[in-house]
Motif scaffolding. Structure first.
Motif, PDB file in Angstrom:
ATOM      1  N   GLY A  11      37.946  18.462  -7.960  1.00  0.00           N
ATOM      2  CA  GLY A  11      36.896  18.249  -8.952  1.00  0.00           C
ATOM      3  C   GLY A  11      37.185  18.949 -10.270  1.00  0.00           C
ATOM      4  O   GLY A  11      37.635  20.092 -10.305  1.00  0.00           O
ATOM      5  N   VAL A  12      36.909  18.244 -11.365  1.00  0.00           N
ATOM      6  CA  VAL A  12      37.251  18.751 -12.696  1.00  0.00           C
ATOM      7  C   VAL A  12      36.498  20.041 -13.002  1.00  0.00           C
ATOM      8  O   VAL A  12      37.055  20.981 -13.576  1.00  0.00           O
ATOM      9  CB  VAL A  12      36.946  17.677 -13.758  1.00  0.00           C
ATOM     10  N   ASP A  13      35.228  20.116 -12.623  1.00  0.00           N
ATOM     11  CA  ASP A  13      34.437  21.315 -12.894  1.00  0.00           C
ATOM     12  C   ASP A  13      35.073  22.550 -12.265  1.00  0.00           C
ATOM     13  O   ASP A  13      35.101  23.632 -12.867  1.00  0.00           O
ATOM     14  CB  ASP A  13      33.015  21.152 -12.358  1.00  0.00           C
ATOM     15  N   LEU A  14      35.564  22.380 -11.058  1.00  0.00           N
ATOM     16  CA  LEU A  14      36.178  23.493 -10.342  1.00  0.00           C
ATOM     17  C   LEU A  14      37.417  24.009 -11.065  1.00  0.00           C
ATOM     18  O   LEU A  14      37.588  25.216 -11.254  1.00  0.00           O
ATOM     19  CB  LEU A  14      36.554  23.047  -8.936  1.00  0.00           C
ATOM     20  N   ILE A  15      38.274  23.091 -11.493  1.00  0.00           N
ATOM     21  CA  ILE A  15      39.497  23.488 -12.177  1.00  0.00           C
ATOM     22  C   ILE A  15      39.164  24.179 -13.490  1.00  0.00           C
ATOM     23  O   ILE A  15      39.783  25.186 -13.866  1.00  0.00           O
ATOM     24  CB  ILE A  15      40.401  22.267 -12.410  1.00  0.00           C
ATOM     25  N   LEU A  16      38.175  23.657 -14.210  1.00  0.00           N
ATOM     26  CA  LEU A  16      37.771  24.289 -15.468  1.00  0.00           C
ATOM     27  C   LEU A  16      37.225  25.688 -15.224  1.00  0.00           C
ATOM     28  O   LEU A  16      37.496  26.620 -15.997  1.00  0.00           O
ATOM     29  CB  LEU A  16      36.716  23.431 -16.168  1.00  0.00           C
ATOM     30  N   ALA A  17      36.449  25.859 -14.160  1.00  0.00           N
ATOM     31  CA  ALA A  17      35.900  27.175 -13.851  1.00  0.00           C
ATOM     32  C   ALA A  17      37.020  28.172 -13.574  1.00  0.00           C
ATOM     33  O   ALA A  17      37.005  29.308 -14.069  1.00  0.00           O
ATOM     34  CB  ALA A  17      34.947  27.081 -12.659  1.00  0.00           C
ATOM     35  N   GLY A  18      37.995  27.757 -12.767  1.00  0.00           N
ATOM     36  CA  GLY A  18      39.112  28.643 -12.483  1.00  0.00           C
ATOM     37  C   GLY A  18      39.911  28.965 -13.730  1.00  0.00           C
ATOM     38  O   GLY A  18      40.324  30.114 -13.946  1.00  0.00           O
ATOM     39  N   ALA A  19      40.111  27.963 -14.585  1.00  0.00           N
ATOM     40  CA  ALA A  19      40.860  28.188 -15.821  1.00  0.00           C
ATOM     41  C   ALA A  19      40.130  29.157 -16.737  1.00  0.00           C
ATOM     42  O   ALA A  19      40.732  30.068 -17.317  1.00  0.00           O
ATOM     43  CB  ALA A  19      41.080  26.851 -16.538  1.00  0.00           C
ATOM     44  N   ALA A  20      38.819  28.979 -16.888  1.00  0.00           N
ATOM     45  CA  ALA A  20      38.044  29.862 -17.767  1.00  0.00           C
ATOM     46  C   ALA A  20      38.084  31.299 -17.276  1.00  0.00           C
ATOM     47  O   ALA A  20      38.241  32.239 -18.074  1.00  0.00           O
ATOM     48  CB  ALA A  20      36.601  29.374 -17.861  1.00  0.00           C
ATOM     49  N   ARG A  21      37.957  31.489 -15.973  1.00  0.00           N
ATOM     50  CA  ARG A  21      38.004  32.844 -15.435  1.00  0.00           C
ATOM     51  C   ARG A  21      39.374  33.475 -15.673  1.00  0.00           C
ATOM     52  O   ARG A  21      39.485  34.659 -16.002  1.00  0.00           O
ATOM     53  CB  ARG A  21      37.678  32.825 -13.945  1.00  0.00           C
ATOM     54  N   ALA A  22      40.433  32.672 -15.500  1.00  0.00           N
ATOM     55  CA  ALA A  22      41.768  33.201 -15.730  1.00  0.00           C
ATOM     56  C   ALA A  22      41.986  33.557 -17.193  1.00  0.00           C
ATOM     57  O   ALA A  22      42.769  34.457 -17.507  1.00  0.00           O
ATOM     58  CB  ALA A  22      42.811  32.183 -15.281  1.00  0.00           C
ATOM     59  N   MET A  23      41.291  32.870 -18.097  1.00  0.00           N
ATOM     60  CA  MET A  23      41.369  33.170 -19.522  1.00  0.00           C
ATOM     61  C   MET A  23      40.462  34.327 -19.928  1.00  0.00           C
ATOM     62  O   MET A  23      40.449  34.736 -21.088  1.00  0.00           O
ATOM     63  CB  MET A  23      40.966  31.938 -20.338  1.00  0.00           C
ATOM     64  N   GLY A  24      39.678  34.834 -18.981  1.00  0.00           N
ATOM     65  CA  GLY A  24      38.762  35.926 -19.288  1.00  0.00           C
ATOM     66  C   GLY A  24      37.479  35.482 -19.950  1.00  0.00           C
ATOM     67  O   GLY A  24      36.775  36.298 -20.557  1.00  0.00           O
ATOM     68  N   LYS A  25      37.133  34.203 -19.807  1.00  0.00           N
ATOM     69  CA  LYS A  25      35.916  33.685 -20.419  1.00  0.00           C
ATOM     70  C   LYS A  25      34.775  33.667 -19.401  1.00  0.00           C
ATOM     71  O   LYS A  25      34.988  33.293 -18.240  1.00  0.00           O
ATOM     72  CB  LYS A  25      36.153  32.268 -20.953  1.00  0.00           C
ATOM     73  N   PRO A  26      33.573  34.027 -19.800  1.00  0.00           N
ATOM     74  CA  PRO A  26      32.445  33.958 -18.870  1.00  0.00           C
ATOM     75  C   PRO A  26      32.078  32.520 -18.537  1.00  0.00           C
ATOM     76  O   PRO A  26      32.253  31.616 -19.355  1.00  0.00           O
ATOM     77  CB  PRO A  26      31.304  34.641 -19.641  1.00  0.00           C
ATOM     78  N   VAL A  27      31.615  32.311 -17.313  1.00  0.00           N
ATOM     79  CA  VAL A  27      31.150  30.999 -16.855  1.00  0.00           C
ATOM     80  C   VAL A  27      29.637  31.075 -16.689  1.00  0.00           C
ATOM     81  O   VAL A  27      29.125  31.945 -15.964  1.00  0.00           O
ATOM     82  CB  VAL A  27      31.822  30.595 -15.533  1.00  0.00           C
ATOM     83  N   ILE A  28      28.930  30.187 -17.364  1.00  0.00           N
ATOM     84  CA  ILE A  28      27.470  30.190 -17.365  1.00  0.00           C
ATOM     85  C   ILE A  28      26.953  28.979 -16.605  1.00  0.00           C
ATOM     86  O   ILE A  28      27.424  27.860 -16.800  1.00  0.00           O
ATOM     87  CB  ILE A  28      26.920  30.141 -18.816  1.00  0.00           C
ATOM     88  N   GLY A  29      25.983  29.174 -15.735  1.00  0.00           N
ATOM     89  CA  GLY A  29      25.328  28.068 -15.049  1.00  0.00           C
ATOM     90  C   GLY A  29      24.126  27.591 -15.840  1.00  0.00           C
ATOM     91  O   GLY A  29      23.250  28.386 -16.196  1.00  0.00           O
ATOM     92  N   LEU A  30      24.060  26.288 -16.114  1.00  0.00           N
ATOM     93  CA  LEU A  30      22.932  25.719 -16.851  1.00  0.00           C
ATOM     94  C   LEU A  30      21.737  25.462 -15.946  1.00  0.00           C
ATOM     95  O   LEU A  30      20.629  25.268 -16.429  1.00  0.00           O
ATOM     96  CB  LEU A  30      23.357  24.411 -17.530  1.00  0.00           C
ATOM     97  N   GLU A  31      21.971  25.442 -14.645  1.00  0.00           N
ATOM     98  CA  GLU A  31      20.901  25.195 -13.687  1.00  0.00           C
ATOM     99  C   GLU A  31      20.956  26.245 -12.586  1.00  0.00           C
ATOM    100  O   GLU A  31      21.880  27.065 -12.535  1.00  0.00           O
ATOM    101  CB  GLU A  31      21.028  23.791 -13.083  1.00  0.00           C
TER     102      GLU A  31
END
Length: 342
Positions: free
Chosen positions: A179-199
């Motif tokens: 799933g695309v969301d999953l890959i983006l989440a892993g990429a953002a964390r590896a980049m040191g970016k916070p991941v925010i849940g909208l729901e």
């Protein structure tokens, strides 16, 4: 259905693959042996395969640029199932994600508390009324045909069906584990970016499961009919190909051709799942934008299209929103031919 595979994804290590990939590491992996009668299971790409995927990565899906107070943010329509060939984001998507201060998803699928709440809400309830014998037999048959893992059978009945529908494209190469969301989440964390849940998990669970035996039986029956018709897998492929090609106009008419909105109950559910949730997500994105940060907001593509989609709702709030057009794709020879679309 977008949340049913989160725990399995982490257990299989695909999140670790994404994190290691973006951190510049090379995780070793080995595909498990498969029984020919079962759909193939997702497997972590080996290092050489990751290099090949990165070399031919193409931009897919729908991306919008959002301008606000001198900043640039992005909206990205995703697919919650995908192909191994689509594992790596394309250059425009990567550039946008790298340029953002934070990633906003429907849910932060890397948060252990979120996963724990989802697991608790989706597991079968002690003392819940059983399905009728006929309905239970139909569900058991679909579980066996899908070679479903044991943890699926421990879910609520309607959650079992949603999980089966989410996996309906596995024989055609589509898997929730990519799933695309999953890959983006892993990429953002590896980049040191916070991941925010909208729901919140509670909000999504409210639309996915019920304590009313009649509603449960109706939801299970609706889902089983889609699986039994043999159309669920091909329809998943059609939807994925439309997403991959960025065919916004076809996604806008999803309810007209999906074959999954046939009854008043199904129409009401689709409206609740999309129109009912979009305003809250738009408010959440606008709140993040007002903080002065650049945001990469990625949610399911069907939340992005039409007059009630997130781009339209943000325009109404005064933001400048424009679609980013990707170059025409040249599908690799290893990809399957696209399914004929209406």
């Amino acid at each position: 259905m977008r949340i049913l595979w989160s725990r399995t994804l982490i257990e299989r290590g695909l999140l670790a693959v994404a994190l290691a990939l973006w951190a510049g590491l090379a995780p070793a992996a080995e595909a498990p042996a498969q029984q020919p009668a079962c759909p193939p299971k997702a497997a972590m790409p080996a290092p050489a395969q990751l290099q090949q995927l990165a070399a031919r990565a193409q931009d897919r899906g729908l991306l919008w640029r959002v301008r606000h107070d001198g900043h640039t943010s992005w909206l990205y329509g995703t697919m919650h199932v995908s192909r191994l060939d689509w594992f790596m984001p394309g250059p425009e998507v990567v550039k946008a994600l790298r340029g953002a201060d934070k990633l906003a998803l429907e849910l932060d699928v890397l948060d252990p508390q979120v996963l724990a709440e989802l697991e608790a809400g989706l597991k079968a309830r002690d003392g819940a009324p059983a399905l009728s014998a006929a309905l239970a037999a139909r569900l058991d048959k679909q579980l066996r045909l899908a070679c479903a893992e044991a943890d699926v059978a421990r879910l609520r009945p309607e959650a079992q069906v949603l999980s089966l529908l989410a996996q309906a494209g596995r024989r055609q190469g589509l898997d929730p584990s990519y799933g695309v969301d999953l890959i983006l989440a892993g990429a953002a964390r590896a980049m040191g970016k916070p991941v925010i849940g909208l729901e919140t998990p509670q909000l999504q669970l409210k639309d996915l499961v019920s304590d009313d035996p009649k509603e449960v039986a109706e939801a299970v029956d609706d889902g089983l009919k889609q699986l039994e018709s043999g159309k669920a897998g091909p329809m998943m492929v059609m939807l994925a190909d439309m997403w991959s090609e960025g065919r916004q106009e076809k996604l806008e008419s999803y309810a007209q051709w999906c074959g999954c909105v046939n009854t008043p109950r199904e129409r009401a559910q689709l409206k609740r799942m999309l129109d009912g949730r979009n305003p809250g997500m738009a408010d959440g994105i606008a709140s993040l934008l007002k903080q002065g940060d650049s945001v990469f907001a990625a949610v399911g593509a069907l939340h992005m299209v039409g007059p009630g989609g997130l781009p339209a709702l943000l325009r109404k709030k005064g933001y400048q929103v424009e679609r980013v057009k990707f170059p025409v794709q040249t599908p690799p020879k290893s990809e399957s031919k696209p399914v004929e679309t209406p």
